[in-house]
Write a protein that holds these residues in place. Structure first.
Motif, mmCIF file in Angstrom:
data_model
loop_
_atom_site.group_PDB
_atom_site.id
_atom_site.type_symbol
_atom_site.label_atom_id
_atom_site.label_comp_id
_atom_site.label_asym_id
_atom_site.label_seq_id
_atom_site.Cartn_x
_atom_site.Cartn_y
_atom_site.Cartn_z
ATOM 1 N N ALA A 337 -0.069 -5.484 -3.233
ATOM 2 C CA ALA A 337 0.340 -4.943 -1.938
ATOM 3 C C ALA A 337 1.776 -5.362 -1.627
ATOM 4 O O ALA A 337 2.595 -4.565 -1.176
ATOM 5 C CB ALA A 337 -0.608 -5.438 -0.848
ATOM 6 N N SER A 340 4.321 -3.506 -4.088
ATOM 7 C CA SER A 340 4.426 -2.044 -4.053
ATOM 8 C C SER A 340 5.821 -1.657 -3.579
ATOM 9 O O SER A 340 6.369 -2.270 -2.673
ATOM 10 C CB SER A 340 3.389 -1.472 -3.081
ATOM 11 O OG SER A 340 3.719 -0.129 -2.752
ATOM 12 N N GLY A 342 6.468 1.080 -2.144
ATOM 13 C CA GLY A 342 6.326 1.802 -0.886
ATOM 14 C C GLY A 342 6.570 3.298 -0.962
ATOM 15 O O GLY A 342 6.643 3.963 0.059
ATOM 16 N N THR A 345 1.753 6.995 -0.725
ATOM 17 C CA THR A 345 0.807 6.561 0.301
ATOM 18 C C THR A 345 -0.387 5.751 -0.237
ATOM 19 O O THR A 345 -0.711 4.714 0.335
ATOM 20 C CB THR A 345 0.300 7.777 1.101
ATOM 21 O OG1 THR A 345 1.451 8.570 1.410
ATOM 22 C CG2 THR A 345 -0.396 7.367 2.360
ATOM 23 N N ARG A 348 1.213 2.301 -0.942
ATOM 24 C CA ARG A 348 1.843 1.613 0.197
ATOM 25 C C ARG A 348 0.817 1.277 1.272
ATOM 26 O O ARG A 348 0.816 0.184 1.827
ATOM 27 C CB ARG A 348 2.950 2.492 0.780
ATOM 28 C CG ARG A 348 3.669 1.873 1.968
ATOM 29 C CD ARG A 348 4.565 2.885 2.662
ATOM 30 N NE ARG A 348 3.803 4.041 3.111
ATOM 31 C CZ ARG A 348 4.069 5.304 2.763
ATOM 32 N NH1 ARG A 348 5.072 5.566 1.965
ATOM 33 N NH2 ARG A 348 3.306 6.292 3.211
ATOM 34 N N ASP A 349 -0.068 2.228 1.590
ATOM 35 C CA ASP A 349 -1.045 1.994 2.658
ATOM 36 C C ASP A 349 -2.390 1.527 2.127
ATOM 37 O O ASP A 349 -3.088 0.763 2.784
ATOM 38 C CB ASP A 349 -1.247 3.283 3.470
ATOM 39 C CG ASP A 349 0.007 3.665 4.248
ATOM 40 O OD1 ASP A 349 0.941 2.842 4.292
ATOM 41 O OD2 ASP A 349 0.052 4.782 4.797
ATOM 42 N N GLY A 350 -2.741 1.998 0.925
ATOM 43 C CA GLY A 350 -4.042 1.644 0.371
ATOM 44 C C GLY A 350 -4.149 0.166 0.016
ATOM 45 O O GLY A 350 -5.159 -0.478 0.296
ATOM 46 N N PRO A 352 -2.488 -2.651 1.156
ATOM 47 C CA PRO A 352 -2.686 -3.585 2.279
ATOM 48 C C PRO A 352 -4.084 -3.435 2.903
ATOM 49 O O PRO A 352 -4.670 -4.419 3.346
ATOM 50 C CB PRO A 352 -1.597 -3.168 3.284
ATOM 51 C CG PRO A 352 -0.564 -2.476 2.459
ATOM 52 C CD PRO A 352 -1.307 -1.800 1.346
ATOM 53 N N TRP A 353 -4.591 -2.215 2.890
ATOM 54 C CA TRP A 353 -5.938 -1.962 3.417
ATOM 55 C C TRP A 353 -6.965 -2.711 2.560
ATOM 56 O O TRP A 353 -7.846 -3.417 3.066
ATOM 57 C CB TRP A 353 -6.163 -0.450 3.416
ATOM 58 C CG TRP A 353 -7.368 0.015 4.180
ATOM 59 C CD1 TRP A 353 -8.329 -0.759 4.763
ATOM 60 C CD2 TRP A 353 -7.717 1.375 4.442
ATOM 61 N NE1 TRP A 353 -9.257 0.036 5.366
ATOM 62 C CE2 TRP A 353 -8.917 1.345 5.190
ATOM 63 C CE3 TRP A 353 -7.159 2.617 4.125
ATOM 64 C CZ2 TRP A 353 -9.555 2.527 5.607
ATOM 65 C CZ3 TRP A 353 -7.791 3.779 4.550
ATOM 66 C CH2 TRP A 353 -8.978 3.728 5.287
ATOM 67 N N ARG A 356 -6.775 -6.307 3.282
ATOM 68 C CA ARG A 356 -7.343 -6.673 4.590
ATOM 69 C C ARG A 356 -8.869 -6.698 4.538
ATOM 70 O O ARG A 356 -9.508 -7.591 5.086
ATOM 71 C CB ARG A 356 -6.849 -5.690 5.660
ATOM 72 C CG ARG A 356 -6.682 -6.322 7.019
ATOM 73 C CD ARG A 356 -5.735 -5.530 7.904
ATOM 74 N NE ARG A 356 -6.041 -4.111 7.906
ATOM 75 C CZ ARG A 356 -5.145 -3.156 7.593
ATOM 76 N NH1 ARG A 356 -3.918 -3.486 7.241
ATOM 77 N NH2 ARG A 356 -5.493 -1.892 7.634
ATOM 78 N N THR A 386 -0.660 8.624 -7.956
ATOM 79 C CA THR A 386 0.560 7.947 -7.520
ATOM 80 C C THR A 386 1.681 8.189 -8.517
ATOM 81 O O THR A 386 1.451 8.654 -9.626
ATOM 82 C CB THR A 386 0.345 6.419 -7.399
ATOM 83 O OG1 THR A 386 -0.103 5.921 -8.656
ATOM 84 C CG2 THR A 386 -0.658 6.085 -6.315
#
Ligand SMILES: Cc1cc2nc3c(=O)[nH]c(=O)nc-3n(C[C@H](O)[C@H](O)[C@H](O)COP(=O)(O)O)c2cc1C
Ligand code: SF4
Ligand code: FES
Lengths: 416, 162
Positions: A337, A340, A342, A345, A348-350, A352-353, A356, A386
């Motif tokens: 994460a 990446s 960035g 999507t 970049r977003d997957g 960190p998700w 978390r 990607t």
């Protein structure tokens, strides 16, 4: 057994000097190529030898070189010495211990594809390697092995050291080219492949350090010799390594196809007292977990692929039975994460998700639907979705952990 | 001591030497930032603008490059940066404890600088020495096989050096 990659490495870790390198046949291949071989013959030798890239993807090196157009014009060779994949510590040993081996390999690659300039893209943290490479470059230039009209031939070659400033994505070959040009290190679309339009739009070969270190041996001793070093259908020797709770973490040059058990039990000395093997990542942080039941497999590209993972860099990371696999995966996904670039999507977003959700799990805030969500995210990050292989690489330890260590994930959810 | 504006002749000369390796000045951007950082420990906005000017790059573009990298510091750091590896092999062998001990001994958190300006503590990814995990780099020097006692020895030796 012949050890073409490590024969000059000294126990004290100091670098082999030019004189030491030459005393074991160093630069003989370079002299031979310039004197007796046409560039196409060098490419053919490397192709026949069956050398596959050691940077992770395992692409045949000779094939890669033969994709360079044979028309006149500027071409480049770039050495990928970024080595930032967690758990991977092989190129550093070659760079620090035998810098001339890399220089000779890079020079042969440049000769083979008709490049008069090569760059060594070195990660910024490898300060000692940088010092030794600069020294080796100076020695080679002074001896007339690099520079103009080398050894009386028509061939000229300048090799430059480029030190980076720490970012995993710079190791991806097209991001590396952007980084080398001084741009932000986002990967480029492929095609065009670097062999057609690479550095400053010119045909470029990007090869890993260990890959190129195989080349002098192949040119000096031939394809049959090289194939004979192996214990499997993949040719040559390989730098295998192990880290984690084993008795002797380290790095060994062994025949390609050496069984995993032999690497972990004989060379790495087995598990530390009080620990048992739970699983392992065979080739660095971006490969799928394997289990003790896979110990008798041969470490080569095809066998490991068939078992559902990848040879990757050949440096294994060992998970013991007293370490939580979910927390280990959290550590890995945090890395991906953070690193990446960035650009896309799912990455970049997957990522960190993913990190978390894993954090929530280990901190007791897990929910039953989390495991399905993780599996779904791993799929979204998979191949084809990607721009580059960072996200698919990040998906590998996650998806395999969900498969093999599901109970550990579920226990976090149940405990709540 | 350097001022914050402009580049001094030594920095300029070093950057110009780096330019000779590339057909395009932008390729020397990282090297140039590292040269400036070597002289000033970090890259201020003014220094960044001066480098952009020398390389003929838009400031925003160089900024985009500078902020991309772990080893370019856009904020002041201490005389020595302590980079402890937080990647997987080191984590498996106790990187969390290494970090906790470092924070305690230095009296700072991650990303902070000690009051005397001596150390800044930052995490770093795998340093390629996983066979000696856990590992840290202090002022560019690698130290492996760490535990609390070894950390204390390293810090004591550094303290001694001043
Ligand atoms: C995110 C990412 C990081 C990579 N890092 C490296 C690296 O540090 N060193 C390396 O040789 N290859 C790395 N690779 C693989 C390169 O893209 C490329 O396959 C390799 O340099 C080709 O050389 P080879 O054919 O000699 O293996 C990385 C790939 C990805 C997707
Ligand atoms: S997969 Fe990740 S690292 Fe690769 S281009 Fe997309 S955002 Fe960047
Ligand atoms: S994981 Fe810390 S040095 Fe590799």
């Amino acid at each position: 057994m012949d050890k073409p990659l490590t024969r000059n490495l000294k126990p004290d870790g100091s670098a082999a000097t030019l004189a030491e390198y030459q005393s074991t046949g160093g630069y003989e291949a370079w002299r031979k190529a310039l004197r007796d071989l046409a560039p196409a013959q060098v490419v053919a030798l490397v192709k026949d030898a069956g050398l596959k890239g050691r940077g992770g993807a395992g692409f045949p090196t000779g094939v890669k070189w033969s994709l360079i157009p044979q028309t006149p014009g500027q071409k480049y060779v770039v050495v990928n010495a970024d080595e930032m994949e967690p758990g991977t510590f092989k190129d550093r040993r070659l760079l620090e211990g035998d810098p001339h081996l890399l220089l000779e390999g890079a020079a042969l690659a440049a000769y083979a594809v008709g490049a008069d300039t090569a760059y060594i893209f070195l990660r910024g943290e490898y300060i000692e390697a940088a010092r030794r490479l600069e020294h080796a470059l100076a020695e080679a230039r002074a001896a007339g092995l690099l520079g103009r009209n080398i050894l009386g031939s028509e061939f000229s070659l300048g090799i430059h050291l480029h030190t980076s400033a720490g970012r995993y994505i710079c190791g991806e070959e097209t991001a590396l080219l952007n980084a080398l040009e001084g741009k932000r290190a986002n990967p480029r679309t492929k095609p065009p492949f670097p062999q057609i339009a690479g550095l400053w739009g010119k045909p470029t070969v990007v090869n890993n350090v260990e890959t190129l270190c195989n080349v002098p041996g192949i040119v000096a001793q031939g394809a049959a010799w090289y194939k004979g070093l192996s214990r499997s259908q993949d040719a040559g020797t390989k730098l295998y390594g192990a880290s984690g709770r084993v008795n002797r973490p380290g790095l060994w040059e062994l025949p390609m196809g050496t069984p995993i058990r032999e690497i972990l039990e004989e060379h790495a000395g087995g598990m530390k007292p009080g620990y048992r093997l739970r699983g392992f990542l065979p080739g660095g942080a971006s490969t799928d977990f394997l289990l003790p039941e896979h110990l008798d497999l041969a470490m080569d590209y095809e066998t490991i692929q068939k078992a559902g993972s990848r040879m990757g860099t050949g440096t294994m990371i060992v998970l013991d039975d007293r370490t939580c696999p979910v927390r280990m995966v959290l550590n890995l996904e945090r890395f991906f994460a953070q690193e990446s670039c960035g650009w896309c999507t799912p990455c970049r977003d997957g990522l960190p998700w993913v990190a978390r959700i894993l954090e929530d799990l280990v901190e007791g805030r897990g929910r039953p639907e989390d495991l399905d969500q993780l599996a779904k995210l791993a799929r979204f990050m998979g191949p084809g979705n990607t721009f580059c292989a960072l996200a698919p690489g990040a998906a590998e330890p996650l998806q395999s952990a969900l498969k093999y260590f599901r109970g550990d994930f579920e226990r976090y959810v149940e405990r709540g | 001591m350097n001022t914050d504006t402009g580049l001094d002749p030594e920095e300029t000369a070093e950057i110009q030497a780096a330019l000779t390796h590339y057909p395009d000045p932008a390729a020397a951007s990282i090297e140039a930032l590292k040269i400036v950082q070597h002289h000033r420990r970090w890259v201020s906005d003014e220094a960044l603008a001066a480098v952009a000017d020398l390389l003929g790059m838009p400031i925003a573009e160089l900024e985009g490059v500078a902020t991309f990298y772990n080893l370019i510091y856009r904020k002041p750091v201490g005389r020595k940066v302590v980079h402890y590896c937080d990647s997987v092999s080191c984590w498996l062998l106790g990187a969390d404890e290494v970090r906790a001990h470092l924070c305690k001994r230095l009296g700072i958190g991650l990303g902070e600088t000690t009051q005397d300006g001596r150390y800044t503590l930052l995490p770093i990814v795998c340093l390629g020495a996983c066979d000696h995990a856990p590992v840290l780099m202090l002022g560019g020097q690698l130290h492996g096989d760490l535990d609390a006692a070894k950390l204390d020895t390293i810090l004591a030796r550094e303290q001694h050096r001043g």
